[in-house]
Design a protein around this motif. Sequence first.
Motif, short mmCIF file in Angstrom:
data_model
loop_
_atom_site.label_atom_id
_atom_site.label_comp_id
_atom_site.label_asym_id
_atom_site.label_seq_id
_atom_site.Cartn_x
_atom_site.Cartn_y
_atom_site.Cartn_z
N ASP A 63 0.86 -1.18 0.00
CA ASP A 63 0.00 0.00 0.00
C ASP A 63 0.90 1.23 0.00
OD1 ASP A 63 -2.13 1.71 0.33
OD2 ASP A 63 -2.41 1.28 2.46
N THR A 64 0.69 2.13 -0.93
CA THR A 64 1.50 3.35 -0.95
C THR A 64 0.67 4.55 -0.52
OG1 THR A 64 0.96 3.82 -3.26
CG2 THR A 64 2.94 2.50 -2.85
N ALA A 65 1.34 5.56 0.00
CA ALA A 65 0.66 6.81 0.33
C ALA A 65 0.43 7.58 -0.97
CB ALA A 65 1.55 7.63 1.26
N GLY A 66 -0.79 8.09 -1.13
CA GLY A 66 -1.10 8.83 -2.36
C GLY A 66 -0.57 10.25 -2.36
N GLN A 67 -0.26 10.74 -1.18
CA GLN A 67 0.17 12.14 -1.09
C GLN A 67 1.52 12.36 -1.76
OE1 GLN A 67 -0.12 14.00 2.85
NE2 GLN A 67 -1.55 12.39 3.41
N GLU A 68 1.58 13.48 -2.48
CA GLU A 68 2.76 13.86 -3.25
C GLU A 68 4.04 13.84 -2.41
OE1 GLU A 68 2.63 14.65 -6.57
OE2 GLU A 68 4.79 15.06 -6.59
N ARG A 69 3.92 14.27 -1.15
CA ARG A 69 5.14 14.38 -0.32
C ARG A 69 5.81 13.04 -0.03
NH1 ARG A 69 3.52 14.59 5.67
NH2 ARG A 69 1.36 13.90 5.64
N PHE A 70 5.14 11.93 -0.31
CA PHE A 70 5.75 10.62 -0.08
C PHE A 70 6.28 9.97 -1.36
CE2 PHE A 70 2.63 10.89 3.47
CZ PHE A 70 3.56 10.95 4.49
N LYS A 71 6.22 10.73 -2.45
CA LYS A 71 6.56 10.17 -3.75
C LYS A 71 7.95 9.52 -3.82
CE LYS A 71 4.19 10.61 -7.73
NZ LYS A 71 3.48 11.41 -8.69
#
Length: 203
Positions: A63-71
């Motif tokens: 599962d990945t974080a969708g928020q840009e800051r975790f790209k």
Amino acid sequence: MAKAYDHLFKLLLIGDSGVGKTCLIIRFAEDNFNNTYISTIGIDFKIRTVDIEGKKIKLQVWDTAGQERFKTITTAYYRGAMGIILVYDITDEKSFENIQNWMKSIKENASAGVERLLLGNKCDMEAKRKVQKEQADKLAREHGIRFFETSAKSSMNVDEAFSSLARDILLKSGGRRSGNGNKPPSTDLKTCDKKNTNKCSLG
Ligand SMILES: Nc1nc2c(ncn2[C@@H]2O[C@H](COP(=O)(O)OP(=O)(O)OP(=O)(O)O)[C@@H](O)[C@H]2O)c(=O)[nH]1
């Protein structure tokens, strides 16, 4: 002792924040659903073993974080994935438009030949629908990938979607993959604690 599975496939879910990636994984791995929204921080995984074509396939679903800051963190996990599930929310047009960007991100970061699957989630919210099925069908056809509308809430098509991706990977690999092929960064870690942490414990 006999091995508990024939193949281990690593899958990854990507898509905008809030489209339901975590809920889809929880529905698939634990058959559960929660309305509360806690945004994923970083990356996490869950495991479920399924039977496909008479083979036991252990699916390690990241599962990945969708928020840009975790790209930067999340794209580092693309490379080891055998299958990537792109998720949008049928009630959120922007999340569908962004699928093109997520496709681009796969091209830039994943292994060539990775299997992809498109999911339009939250299909239980028909009254709030903004993305028509035909639009997504067209997009999926253009990219030569499968498409399902799912609901993590009602379970609609969740098992079907994961199984179809696993089957495509199995067929593509000709059933030759060994258990530790394409090892992800923490594949030897068995359990991760719940959402909102990226800490794993040794199994
Ligand atoms: N009605 C409905 N709500 C859903 C469904 N799937 C998820 N949700 C809700 O949507 C919100 C976001 O779900 P998450 O699974 O946390 O979203 P996410 O894509 O993992 O978000 P990030 O972790 O920020 O990337 C939560 O409030 C869920 O309860 C669904 O199929 N139907």
